[in-house]
Design a protein around this motif. Structure first.
Motif, PDB file in Angstrom:
ATOM      1  N   ALA A 186      33.049  34.121  42.355  1.00 23.62           N
ATOM      2  CA  ALA A 186      33.890  32.948  42.612  1.00 23.62           C
ATOM      3  C   ALA A 186      34.427  32.396  41.308  1.00 23.62           C
ATOM      4  O   ALA A 186      33.693  32.235  40.336  1.00 23.62           O
ATOM      5  CB  ALA A 186      33.088  31.889  43.353  1.00 23.62           C
ATOM      6  N   ALA A 187      35.723  32.104  41.273  1.00 23.18           N
ATOM      7  CA  ALA A 187      36.349  31.576  40.068  1.00 23.18           C
ATOM      8  C   ALA A 187      36.066  30.085  39.922  1.00 23.18           C
ATOM      9  O   ALA A 187      35.856  29.371  40.900  1.00 23.18           O
ATOM     10  CB  ALA A 187      37.857  31.813  40.116  1.00 23.18           C
ATOM     11  N   ASP A 188      36.079  29.616  38.690  1.00 19.47           N
ATOM     12  CA  ASP A 188      35.920  28.194  38.393  1.00 19.47           C
ATOM     13  C   ASP A 188      37.199  27.463  38.813  1.00 19.47           C
ATOM     14  O   ASP A 188      38.300  27.769  38.343  1.00 19.47           O
ATOM     15  CB  ASP A 188      35.680  28.019  36.891  1.00 19.47           C
ATOM     16  N   LEU A 189      37.075  26.498  39.714  1.00 22.26           N
ATOM     17  CA  LEU A 189      38.253  25.794  40.219  1.00 22.26           C
ATOM     18  C   LEU A 189      38.995  25.047  39.120  1.00 22.26           C
ATOM     19  O   LEU A 189      40.189  24.792  39.233  1.00 22.26           O
ATOM     20  CB  LEU A 189      37.833  24.823  41.333  1.00 22.26           C
ATOM     21  N   ASP A 190      38.281  24.662  38.059  1.00 21.44           N
ATOM     22  CA  ASP A 190      38.914  23.935  36.970  1.00 21.44           C
ATOM     23  C   ASP A 190      39.493  24.884  35.918  1.00 21.44           C
ATOM     24  O   ASP A 190      40.170  24.449  34.992  1.00 21.44           O
ATOM     25  CB  ASP A 190      37.906  22.992  36.302  1.00 21.44           C
ATOM     26  N   GLY A 191      39.223  26.161  36.039  1.00 16.86           N
ATOM     27  CA  GLY A 191      39.690  27.127  35.065  1.00 16.86           C
ATOM     28  C   GLY A 191      41.033  27.712  35.448  1.00 16.86           C
ATOM     29  O   GLY A 191      41.617  27.370  36.478  1.00 16.86           O
ATOM     30  N   PRO A 192      41.563  28.607  34.621  1.00 17.36           N
ATOM     31  CA  PRO A 192      42.849  29.228  34.930  1.00 17.36           C
ATOM     32  C   PRO A 192      42.734  30.140  36.143  1.00 17.36           C
ATOM     33  O   PRO A 192      41.667  30.692  36.417  1.00 17.36           O
ATOM     34  CB  PRO A 192      43.151  30.029  33.650  1.00 17.36           C
ATOM     35  N   PRO A 193      43.809  30.305  36.907  1.00 17.11           N
ATOM     36  CA  PRO A 193      43.760  31.186  38.074  1.00 17.11           C
ATOM     37  C   PRO A 193      43.521  32.624  37.662  1.00 17.11           C
ATOM     38  O   PRO A 193      43.932  33.066  36.581  1.00 17.11           O
ATOM     39  CB  PRO A 193      45.145  31.000  38.713  1.00 17.11           C
ATOM     40  N   GLY A 249      43.687  31.772  50.751  1.00 14.62           N
ATOM     41  CA  GLY A 249      43.487  30.421  50.249  1.00 14.62           C
ATOM     42  C   GLY A 249      44.807  29.812  49.804  1.00 14.62           C
ATOM     43  O   GLY A 249      45.845  29.980  50.438  1.00 14.62           O
ATOM     44  N   ALA A 250      44.775  29.107  48.666  1.00 13.23           N
ATOM     45  CA  ALA A 250      45.980  28.466  48.142  1.00 13.23           C
ATOM     46  C   ALA A 250      46.832  29.433  47.334  1.00 13.23           C
ATOM     47  O   ALA A 250      47.943  29.082  46.919  1.00 13.23           O
ATOM     48  CB  ALA A 250      45.586  27.277  47.265  1.00 13.23           C
ATOM     49  N   GLY A 251      46.332  30.639  47.093  1.00 12.38           N
ATOM     50  CA  GLY A 251      47.106  31.632  46.355  1.00 12.38           C
ATOM     51  C   GLY A 251      47.260  31.326  44.882  1.00 12.38           C
ATOM     52  O   GLY A 251      48.279  31.666  44.277  1.00 12.38           O
ATOM     53  N   ARG A 252      46.271  30.668  44.282  1.00 16.67           N
ATOM     54  CA  ARG A 252      46.362  30.335  42.854  1.00 16.67           C
ATOM     55  C   ARG A 252      46.335  31.582  41.977  1.00 16.67           C
ATOM     56  O   ARG A 252      47.037  31.679  40.978  1.00 16.67           O
ATOM     57  CB  ARG A 252      45.212  29.413  42.445  1.00 16.67           C
ATOM     58  N   GLY A 253      45.500  32.541  42.338  1.00 19.97           N
ATOM     59  CA  GLY A 253      45.350  33.738  41.519  1.00 19.97           C
ATOM     60  C   GLY A 253      46.275  34.860  41.965  1.00 19.97           C
ATOM     61  O   GLY A 253      47.025  34.738  42.933  1.00 19.97           O
ATOM     62  N   THR A 254      46.217  35.967  41.231  1.00 19.63           N
ATOM     63  CA  THR A 254      47.039  37.131  41.524  1.00 19.63           C
ATOM     64  C   THR A 254      46.168  38.375  41.538  1.00 19.63           C
ATOM     65  O   THR A 254      45.369  38.598  40.622  1.00 19.63           O
ATOM     66  CB  THR A 254      48.146  37.307  40.462  1.00 19.63           C
TER      67      THR A 254
END
Length: 289
Positions: A186-193, A249-254
């Motif tokens: 799981a990625a850090d929500l406060d970090g970069p996507p 989800g929100a599609g923040r990452g790629t």
């Protein structure tokens, strides 16, 4: 500059600061560990063939042979036909930048927070708990990265690439025929996507995404099969080229994965309380073409 010629088992404690480590060996093993200590320690527990040359120039510590240089390392050939083998262990301050080159040797690097650069010909490489940017190149050796939080770049010809509990925001891997298994935490929500880009010619690609996942997904194969465990993603193509696309989800990452003849599988990582291990199969809602 201080220099040692090491032709037998030796232990050295470096009193001067070390901020950059360079190790290049043929056959054997290299172990590098980052520590909270302010000094560096070196142990050569076995050496056969020409002596290893250990030098400290300023804050740079180098362990290598006289005829083995970093430039052109992957194309190096032992013209003298020496039988070489060495087992080298180095403990350095965690913030040290590390360069390791191995030909027919294994490499294990752990606990380093500085930049890590690894080049290998046939030896396997294991990276554990690295926090700085990582660049790894291998010809036929396998590479495994566990709990690496820094940006990870991997280039392989036939060696397999395995990323376990990958928590870094950036993973870019390319292989020719090597398989890729990428397990993302799981990625850090406060970090970069997250930015995950995977490319292979004939190697198979398996990616396990965290739950819940948060990324725009585009996975394509020219002639391989695809498997998808996410209902929110669309699978297109019945014959020939196939693709998996959509937003989780929100599609923040790629997430982009491309192969020519290899298969692609997108797996769902169980929630932390119900983690059944990496080999957990895709859900029954997954589509396979």
């Amino acid at each position: 500059m201080t220099e040692w010629s090491v032709s037998e088992p030796t232990k050295l404690t470096l009193t001067d600061p070390v901020t950059r480590l360079q190790v290049r060996i043929v056959n054997g093993t290299v172990n590098v560990v980052g520590t909270d200590e302010g000094s560096a320690r070196l142990e050569v527990s076995s050496v056969e063939g020409p002596p290893l040359i250990v030098t400290q120039e300023g804050s740079t510590l180098t362990v290598s042979y006289e005829d083995l240089h970093w430039k052109g390392f992957l194309k190096w050939f032992d013209r003298k036909g020496h039988r070489r083998r060495a087992v080298v262990s180095v403990a350095v301050p965690a913030g040290t930048d590390v360069e390791v080159g191995v030909i027919g040797a294994g490499a294990v690097i752990s606990g380093v927070k500085g930049r890590t650069d690894v080049r290998g010909v046939t030896g396997d490489t294991t990276l554990v708990g690295l926090a700085g940017p990582v660049r790894a190149e291998t010809i036929s050796g396998c590479l495994e990265a566990q709990s690496v939080t820094g940006a990870l770049r991997v280039n392989s010809v036939t060696g397999d690439v395995t990323v376990i509990e990958g928590a870094g925001a950036s993973v870019k891997a390319e292989t020719i025929s090597g398989d890729m298994v990428i397990d993302l935490d799981a990625a850090d929500l406060d970090g970069p996507p997250a930015d995950i880009r995977l490319t292979s010619v004939s190697g198979e690609v398996a990616i396990r995404l965290p739950h819940p996942a948060d990324a725009r997904v585009e996975a394509n194969t020219t002639s391989g099969s695809v498997s998808n465990a996410f209902d929110d993603l669309r699978v297109d193509g019945q014959w020939g080229a196939k693709s998996i696309t959509g937003t989780l989800g929100a599609g923040r990452g790629t997430l982009r994965a491309t192969t020519v003849s290899g298969s692609i599988a997108l797996l769902r990582r169980p929630e932390a309380a119900d983690d059944g291990g990496f080999d957990a199969a895709p859900s029954t809602s997954g589509k396979v073409l």
